[in-house]
Write an enzyme that holds these catalytic residues in place. Structure first.
Site, PDB file in Angstrom:
ATOM      1  N   GLY A  12       0.821  -1.203   0.000  1.00 37.90           N
ATOM      2  CA  GLY A  12       0.000   0.000   0.000  1.00 37.90           C
ATOM      3  C   GLY A  12       0.855   1.253   0.000  1.00 37.90           C
ATOM      4  O   GLY A  12       0.591   2.198   0.733  1.00 37.90           O
ATOM      5  N   SER A  14       1.475   3.574  -2.372  1.00 36.03           N
ATOM      6  CA  SER A  14       1.242   4.656  -3.332  1.00 36.03           C
ATOM      7  C   SER A  14       0.638   5.897  -2.700  1.00 36.03           C
ATOM      8  O   SER A  14       0.698   6.980  -3.283  1.00 36.03           O
ATOM      9  CB  SER A  14       0.322   4.172  -4.470  1.00 36.03           C
ATOM     10  OG  SER A  14      -0.968   3.829  -3.972  1.00 36.03           O
ATOM     11  N   ARG A  15       0.059   5.763  -1.498  1.00 35.03           N
ATOM     12  CA  ARG A  15      -0.618   6.904  -0.869  1.00 35.03           C
ATOM     13  C   ARG A  15      -0.423   6.878   0.644  1.00 35.03           C
ATOM     14  O   ARG A  15      -0.060   5.858   1.217  1.00 35.03           O
ATOM     15  CB  ARG A  15      -2.127   6.873  -1.173  1.00 35.03           C
ATOM     16  CG  ARG A  15      -2.493   7.002  -2.636  1.00 35.03           C
ATOM     17  CD  ARG A  15      -3.994   7.021  -2.825  1.00 35.03           C
ATOM     18  NE  ARG A  15      -4.620   5.781  -2.356  1.00 35.03           N
ATOM     19  CZ  ARG A  15      -5.909   5.644  -2.085  1.00 35.03           C
ATOM     20  NH1 ARG A  15      -6.715   6.680  -2.208  1.00 35.03           N
ATOM     21  NH2 ARG A  15      -6.395   4.499  -1.679  1.00 35.03           N
ATOM     22  N   ASP A  63      -2.495  -7.872  -5.546  1.00 36.78           N
ATOM     23  CA  ASP A  63      -3.348  -8.052  -4.383  1.00 36.78           C
ATOM     24  C   ASP A  63      -2.647  -9.018  -3.439  1.00 36.78           C
ATOM     25  O   ASP A  63      -2.692 -10.234  -3.628  1.00 36.78           O
ATOM     26  CB  ASP A  63      -4.713  -8.602  -4.802  1.00 36.78           C
ATOM     27  CG  ASP A  63      -5.662  -8.778  -3.621  1.00 36.78           C
ATOM     28  OD1 ASP A  63      -5.258  -8.463  -2.485  1.00 36.78           O
ATOM     29  OD2 ASP A  63      -6.796  -9.234  -3.834  1.00 36.78           O
ATOM     30  N   ASN A  90       1.699  -2.535   5.408  1.00 35.41           N
ATOM     31  CA  ASN A  90       0.952  -1.310   5.642  1.00 35.41           C
ATOM     32  C   ASN A  90      -0.461  -1.330   5.053  1.00 35.41           C
ATOM     33  O   ASN A  90      -1.352  -0.675   5.575  1.00 35.41           O
ATOM     34  CB  ASN A  90       1.724  -0.122   5.062  1.00 35.41           C
ATOM     35  CG  ASN A  90       0.871   1.119   4.951  1.00 35.41           C
ATOM     36  OD1 ASN A  90       0.588   1.798   5.924  1.00 35.41           O
ATOM     37  ND2 ASN A  90       0.435   1.426   3.728  1.00 35.41           N
ATOM     38  N   SER A 142      -3.020  -0.252  14.597  1.00 34.43           N
ATOM     39  CA  SER A 142      -3.757   0.967  14.947  1.00 34.43           C
ATOM     40  C   SER A 142      -4.024   0.944  16.444  1.00 34.43           C
ATOM     41  O   SER A 142      -4.142  -0.144  17.039  1.00 34.43           O
ATOM     42  CB  SER A 142      -5.081   1.031  14.192  1.00 34.43           C
ATOM     43  OG  SER A 142      -5.903   2.073  14.704  1.00 34.43           O
ATOM     44  N   TYR A 155     -12.485  -3.874  11.568  1.00 36.35           N
ATOM     45  CA  TYR A 155     -11.181  -3.217  11.493  1.00 36.35           C
ATOM     46  C   TYR A 155     -10.380  -3.447  12.780  1.00 36.35           C
ATOM     47  O   TYR A 155      -9.187  -3.787  12.736  1.00 36.35           O
ATOM     48  CB  TYR A 155     -11.379  -1.725  11.242  1.00 36.35           C
ATOM     49  CG  TYR A 155     -10.113  -0.941  11.041  1.00 36.35           C
ATOM     50  CD1 TYR A 155      -9.408  -1.018   9.834  1.00 36.35           C
ATOM     51  CD2 TYR A 155      -9.620  -0.098  12.033  1.00 36.35           C
ATOM     52  CE1 TYR A 155      -8.248  -0.286   9.639  1.00 36.35           C
ATOM     53  CE2 TYR A 155      -8.474   0.640  11.842  1.00 36.35           C
ATOM     54  CZ  TYR A 155      -7.785   0.548  10.646  1.00 36.35           C
ATOM     55  OH  TYR A 155      -6.631   1.278  10.457  1.00 36.35           O
ATOM     56  N   ALA A 157     -10.714  -5.857  14.953  1.00 33.70           N
ATOM     57  CA  ALA A 157     -10.331  -7.269  15.036  1.00 33.70           C
ATOM     58  C   ALA A 157      -9.105  -7.539  14.179  1.00 33.70           C
ATOM     59  O   ALA A 157      -8.184  -8.256  14.593  1.00 33.70           O
ATOM     60  CB  ALA A 157     -11.501  -8.157  14.592  1.00 33.70           C
ATOM     61  N   LYS A 159      -6.778  -5.380  13.264  1.00 32.54           N
ATOM     62  CA  LYS A 159      -5.603  -4.693  13.790  1.00 32.54           C
ATOM     63  C   LYS A 159      -5.115  -5.315  15.099  1.00 32.54           C
ATOM     64  O   LYS A 159      -3.916  -5.280  15.406  1.00 32.54           O
ATOM     65  CB  LYS A 159      -5.900  -3.202  13.974  1.00 32.54           C
ATOM     66  CG  LYS A 159      -6.113  -2.461  12.650  1.00 32.54           C
ATOM     67  CD  LYS A 159      -4.923  -2.622  11.713  1.00 32.54           C
ATOM     68  CE  LYS A 159      -5.029  -1.794  10.455  1.00 32.54           C
ATOM     69  NZ  LYS A 159      -3.853  -1.918   9.574  1.00 32.54           N
ATOM     70  N   ILE A 188      -4.062   9.964  11.968  1.00 32.25           N
ATOM     71  CA  ILE A 188      -3.005  10.474  11.089  1.00 32.25           C
ATOM     72  C   ILE A 188      -3.665  11.130   9.877  1.00 32.25           C
ATOM     73  O   ILE A 188      -4.681  10.644   9.372  1.00 32.25           O
ATOM     74  CB  ILE A 188      -2.070   9.335  10.626  1.00 32.25           C
ATOM     75  CG1 ILE A 188      -1.522   8.556  11.835  1.00 32.25           C
ATOM     76  CG2 ILE A 188      -0.940   9.879   9.766  1.00 32.25           C
ATOM     77  CD1 ILE A 188      -0.622   9.338  12.756  1.00 32.25           C
TER      78      ILE A 188
END
Length: 247
Positions: A12, A14-15, A63, A90, A142, A155, A157, A159, A188
Site C-alpha cells: 500500500g 502509493s498513498r 493483491d 501497511n 492501529s 477493522y 479485530a 488490527k 493520522i
C-alpha cells in the site's frame, strides 16, 4: 538510520502512510518495492519521488491478500534487488458500520486485506530472510486494535490480530536475527481523516493530549528507525504513535 544497501517491500505504498514510509526508507538509502491495487497515477507519482532520490524502485500492482499476489510481490522484489531486508505491512482498508448492520462481506473484505494479507506476504518474505539470517518486519496496526472503536469491529479485530500474529512471529524467528515489531498509529492525516468535518475533528482533538492529528511522515520516521540497525535489539513491541490518545 543508514539503510544503504538494503531492500524493502512496502504494501500500500502509493498513498498516505505507505507512501511516506516508502519515500523515507529510500531517503535513508534503501531500494524500495511497493504495492498498489487500483490507483496507478498515485503509484507513478510515488515511483517518481523515489527515483528522484537515486534509489531503485519497483511499483507492483498486486493483491497481496491472495497467496498468488503475495508470492508475486516477493519474487519480483528478489528478481529486481536480489534480496529482501525489510518488509513493511501497511496495506489496509475499512468498511465501517455497526455490528448489527455489518455484512459478512464487510467482515471478510477487511480481515482478508488487513490480517490475511499480512500473514500471506510475511510468510512469503520470511523464507529468504531466514536464509540470510537477518530481516526487519514492521506491521502497521492501529491504536483501535488496542482499545476498540464503535462501528469498527471488523477493522479493530484485524488490527488486534496483527499484533498477536507479530508477537508470535517475533518468538519464532528471533534466533535467526529477524525482528518483528508493530506500529499502532492514532489519527493520522490521510485520505480518510480529510473527510472529517469540523465537529468530528474537534471531538478527536479533545481525546489527544498533543491537540493535533499526526503526520504520515512521523509514522515513516518510526518505521525507518525500526528498520535500521539502531533497533536491532527491539522485537515483539507494539509502539503507539498517537499523541498520547490511548495512554
Amino acid at each position: 538510520m543508514n539503510l544503504t544497501g538494503h531492500s524493502a517491500i512496502v504494501t500500500g505504498g502509493s498513498r498516505g502512510i505507505g507512501r511516506a514510509i516508502a519515500i523515507r526508507l529510500a531517503t535513508e538509502g534503501a531500494d524500495v518495492a511497493f504495492t498498489y491495487v487500483t490507483n496507478e497515477s498515485a503509484a507513478l507519482e510515488a515511483k517518481a519521488a523515489i527515483e528522484s532520490l537515486n534509489r531503485k524502485v519497483l511499483a507492483i500492482k498486486a493483491d497481496a491478500s491472495t497467496a498468488i499476489g503475495a508470492n508475486e510481490v516477493v519474487e519480483k522484489t528478489i528478481e529486481a534487488f536480489g534480496k529482501i531486508d525489510i518488509l513493511v505491512n501497511n496495506a489496509g482498508i475499512t468498511r465501517d458500520t455497526l455490528l448489527m448492520r455489518m455484512s459478512e462481506d464487510d467482515w471478510d473484505a477487511v480481515l482478508d486485506t488487513n490480517l490475511k494479507g499480512v500473514f500471506l506476504l510475511t510468510k512469503a518474505a520470511i523464507r529468504p530472510m531466514m536464509s540470510a539470517k537477518r530481516g526487519k518486519i514492521i506491521t502497521i496496526s492501529s491504536v483501535v486494535g488496542l482499545v476498540g472503536n464503535p462501528g469498527q469491529a471488523n477493522y479493530c479485530a484485524s488490527k488486534a490480530g496483527v499484533i498477536g500474529f507479530s508477537k508470535s512471529l517475533a518468538k519464532e524467528v528471533g534466533s535467526r536475527g529477524i525482528t518483528v515489531n508493530v506500529i499502532a498509529p492514532g489519527y493520522i492525516e490521510t485520505d480518510m481523516t480529510e473527510k472529517l468535518n469540523e465537529a468530528q475533528r474537534k471531538a478527536i482533538m479533545d481525546l489527544i493530549p498533543l491537540k493535533r492529528i499526526g503526520r504520515p511522515q512521523e509514522v515513516a520516521g518510526l518505521a525507518a528507525f525500526l528498520a535500521s540497525t539502531d533497533a536491532d535489539y527491539i522485537t515483539g513491541e507494539v509502539i503507539k504513535l498517537d499523541g498520547g490518545m490511548a495512554m
